[in-house]
Design an enzyme around this catalytic site. Sequence first.
Site, PDB file in Angstrom:
ATOM      1  N   HIS A   1      47.787  52.044  -5.053  1.00  0.00           N
ATOM      2  CA  HIS A   1      47.349  51.456  -3.787  1.00  0.00           C
ATOM      3  C   HIS A   1      45.833  51.441  -3.651  1.00  0.00           C
ATOM      4  O   HIS A   1      45.304  51.273  -2.547  1.00  0.00           O
ATOM      5  CB  HIS A   1      47.976  52.195  -2.596  1.00  0.00           C
ATOM      6  CG  HIS A   1      49.467  52.043  -2.517  1.00  0.00           C
ATOM      7  ND1 HIS A   1      50.147  51.017  -3.122  1.00  0.00           N
ATOM      8  CD2 HIS A   1      50.416  52.805  -1.892  1.00  0.00           C
ATOM      9  CE1 HIS A   1      51.448  51.139  -2.879  1.00  0.00           C
ATOM     10  NE2 HIS A   1      51.632  52.224  -2.143  1.00  0.00           N
TER      11      HIS A   1
ATOM     12  N   ASP B   1      51.152  55.440  -5.664  1.00  0.00           N
ATOM     13  CA  ASP B   1      50.598  55.397  -4.303  1.00  0.00           C
ATOM     14  C   ASP B   1      49.092  55.260  -4.467  1.00  0.00           C
ATOM     15  O   ASP B   1      48.627  54.673  -5.443  1.00  0.00           O
ATOM     16  CB  ASP B   1      50.997  56.640  -3.504  1.00  0.00           C
ATOM     17  CG  ASP B   1      51.073  56.368  -2.000  1.00  0.00           C
ATOM     18  OD1 ASP B   1      50.039  55.962  -1.425  1.00  0.00           O
ATOM     19  OD2 ASP B   1      52.143  56.538  -1.404  1.00  0.00           O
TER      20      ASP B   1
END
Length: 480
Positions: A263, A233
């Site tokens: 991310h 993430d």
Amino acid sequence: MPGPNGANAFIAGALNLQSGVTLWIDDGVTLFASRDPRQYDKVKGTASCGIITASDNGCLALINASKIANAAVVGDGVIDGRGGSPLISSVPNDPNLLKRPNGGGTMSWWDIGWMANKVLNQAQNNPRLVQISNGRNFTLYRVTLQNAPKFHVVPGGVEGFTAWGVKIYTPTAAYEAMTNYLGMPYSPDTAKNTDGIDPGSSGPITSNPGNPGKLKGDASNILIAYTSIRTGDDNIAIKGGTGKVNGRTYNVTVAHSHFYSGHGMSIGSETAGTDNDAPNPDVTPVDGILPSVSNVNVYDLVIDGADNGLRIKSDWSRSGLVSDIRYSNACIRTPESSSDGKPQALIFSPYYSPTKNNGLYPSFRNIALDGVRIVNASSYTFQGFNSASPLLQGSGWSAGTVGWPNPPVVNPLSISLNNVVADAAPLNFTVADALVTLGESGTSLPFEARSGVVVTNAAAGGKSVAPVDCSKAFVPFPGR
């Protein structure tokens, strides 16, 4: 430390650090997280961890540091969350131990995360590796954190946090040779919500024995340096609270670091906290408005393989002012594709995810990029907030009880770019409701003035500066 006869591993459930205590994990030693969800239940005897519910607040972390000062986790050893291993239970025939639907044994933490997020649209109750809550002066030094069941490190409402020389790597190779309950290989895409480091504000704390003085819930004076982060993430997500009652986040530096899969370098999505607009000498208002997140300095950063590069994200349910954000000397290489769409090297958007209107409108001001290079083809988004935007008419968005503002609320993105170079033409380029200033060294990105977009160009006749040298930037994850 290593014991006799080659002993080099420890297993623990939830641990609680105290003020003035340093947890040392020596070189060659691994602290493994227990696979028993009952070790992380918040109330003994009441199953709240390792289950799927509407909220995700059911677990203690492996390492908990709450309302304390001057504590640390250091050493050249490893903390391993074992996120892909089948869960077990200390309760005989535990009815709350989730089984794999295919009859292949029990679920893992990452199985629970995938099912909760991607199948049921609910929340995973998985433990974090390190949770620091409402304290002062916490240090992470040199330790390796890997295979977290959920977030790796969350300093919430902490005044003074340093992470120096830390490695975060999830999933490791041993788990990438395994599959989840659907037969999909474990990867950064299937180890959901395993953020690297997420500093953010919290609500105010007035009762904190052992750490005298009111804690405003601010996250401040944060340094993350010489870190390497590969995760499932956000590599880093700087957050500012979901409501004005939360504290602010300010004075944050991210320096000399490498990000891999993930991310990217994010701010948001929660950016609403202002301690109910109380004055703060360390936070500068912008046109009379107090920021939730401010004075963030990101420099000497390499992003290699993350599907987002530099990102600010929020929406009208949990936002406010984000200001004085500086990015410099950054090299970005995005992958060719990602599970959630085309990768974006630069993305500044107030439409992060469909929500209802809570009257907490995003505003991104004084964002500066100086010396940023993107070495391959990628997409780009530069958006200010406009409550009349057609995007808010899409699926999932709702005006809620607040309704549609009349007249519309328009908070243009205020951003400057100097020596920002893309080596390849953009795959997609979106600009809306933006005030764009181009510095003397300009940018190769194709900004053009049009309705709602103002471009001030100081680059005409300006000095020529060589792009950031990224020739030696992209290196393998250290020690892997």
